[in-house]
Design an enzyme around this catalytic site. Sequence first.
Site, PDB file in Angstrom:
ATOM      1  N   HIS A  19       0.842  -1.205   0.000  1.00 19.50           N
ATOM      2  CA  HIS A  19       0.000   0.000   0.000  1.00 19.50           C
ATOM      3  C   HIS A  19       0.879   1.258   0.000  1.00 19.50           C
ATOM      4  O   HIS A  19       0.615   2.209  -0.739  1.00 19.50           O
ATOM      5  CB  HIS A  19      -0.883   0.060   1.255  1.00 19.50           C
ATOM      6  CG  HIS A  19      -1.917  -1.026   1.360  1.00 19.50           C
ATOM      7  ND1 HIS A  19      -2.035  -1.831   2.474  1.00 19.50           N
ATOM      8  CD2 HIS A  19      -2.892  -1.426   0.502  1.00 19.50           C
ATOM      9  CE1 HIS A  19      -3.049  -2.674   2.300  1.00 19.50           C
ATOM     10  NE2 HIS A  19      -3.589  -2.453   1.114  1.00 19.50           N
ATOM     11  N   LYS A  43     -17.079  -6.113   6.100  1.00 18.94           N
ATOM     12  CA  LYS A  43     -15.877  -6.930   5.901  1.00 18.94           C
ATOM     13  C   LYS A  43     -15.287  -7.451   7.216  1.00 18.94           C
ATOM     14  O   LYS A  43     -14.301  -8.176   7.190  1.00 18.94           O
ATOM     15  CB  LYS A  43     -14.813  -6.105   5.179  1.00 18.94           C
ATOM     16  CG  LYS A  43     -15.019  -6.015   3.672  1.00 18.94           C
ATOM     17  CD  LYS A  43     -13.753  -5.515   3.025  1.00 18.94           C
ATOM     18  CE  LYS A  43     -13.771  -5.703   1.521  1.00 18.94           C
ATOM     19  NZ  LYS A  43     -12.519  -5.231   0.916  1.00 18.94           N
ATOM     20  N   ARG A  92      -1.826  -5.995  -8.316  1.00 18.23           N
ATOM     21  CA  ARG A  92      -0.658  -6.825  -8.024  1.00 18.23           C
ATOM     22  C   ARG A  92      -0.466  -7.890  -9.083  1.00 18.23           C
ATOM     23  O   ARG A  92       0.625  -8.178  -9.518  1.00 18.23           O
ATOM     24  CB  ARG A  92      -0.835  -7.540  -6.672  1.00 18.23           C
ATOM     25  CG  ARG A  92      -0.689  -6.641  -5.503  1.00 18.23           C
ATOM     26  CD  ARG A  92      -1.272  -7.247  -4.269  1.00 18.23           C
ATOM     27  NE  ARG A  92      -2.728  -7.232  -4.347  1.00 18.23           N
ATOM     28  CZ  ARG A  92      -3.522  -7.441  -3.325  1.00 18.23           C
ATOM     29  NH1 ARG A  92      -3.010  -7.721  -2.149  1.00 18.23           N
ATOM     30  NH2 ARG A  92      -4.826  -7.387  -3.462  1.00 18.23           N
ATOM     31  N   SER A 130      -2.934  -7.709   2.927  1.00 15.89           N
ATOM     32  CA  SER A 130      -3.247  -7.566   4.359  1.00 15.89           C
ATOM     33  C   SER A 130      -3.676  -8.918   4.924  1.00 15.89           C
ATOM     34  O   SER A 130      -3.340  -9.268   6.052  1.00 15.89           O
ATOM     35  CB  SER A 130      -4.375  -6.555   4.552  1.00 15.89           C
ATOM     36  OG  SER A 130      -3.986  -5.287   4.075  1.00 15.89           O
TER      37      SER A 130
END
Length: 160
Positions: A19, A43, A92, A130
């Site tokens: 990030h 979430k 990514r 994460s």
Amino acid sequence: MTPRGAIYPGSFDPVTFGHLDVISRAAHLFDSVIVAVATGEGKHPLFPVADRIQMLKESTCDNPAIEVVSLDGLLVDFARDRGIFTVIRGLRAVSDFEFEFQMALMNRKLEARLETVFLTPKEDYTYLSSRIVKEVARLGGDVSPFVPAPATKMLKAVFP
Ligand code: ADP
């Protein structure tokens, strides 16, 4: 010329070096970058939004062009409030593409002025997420190579 800003929305649960790499690339391209931390109740984040904001603020405090705020509700409403219609997202790998593509098109359906700019991190960070960092921390691994010091500290507090 009017200054150009961009919004980088995400969960940042917790912030990783991936990030931060995207944030610094965005800060080179735009005059200012707002990192918008989604409260994301749906979430079930590990860290409350205040902690995620604190980690990001501590990790970006050397650059006054970066602002960290919370994002509650629709990104398009936030963009309209701020008058900023450029959104940054990170890509990514191909696996990110499908979801990011859908989000970008949906956001543009909701607000025609909104453009999404995709940035790719340094190769070293393409495997970082994460989710995987939390898994390593949960199992007692050292996460300091993957996340900035404030995030390492907060992960240690949750998984001593
Ligand atoms: P989300 O917003 O989907 O909950 P994150 O907060 O993890 O996900 O990520 C925010 C944005 O940053 C997404 O566009 C995601 O693809 C991107 N991102 C996450 N990790 C990395 C990384 N290691 N390198 C580059 N971009 C990343």
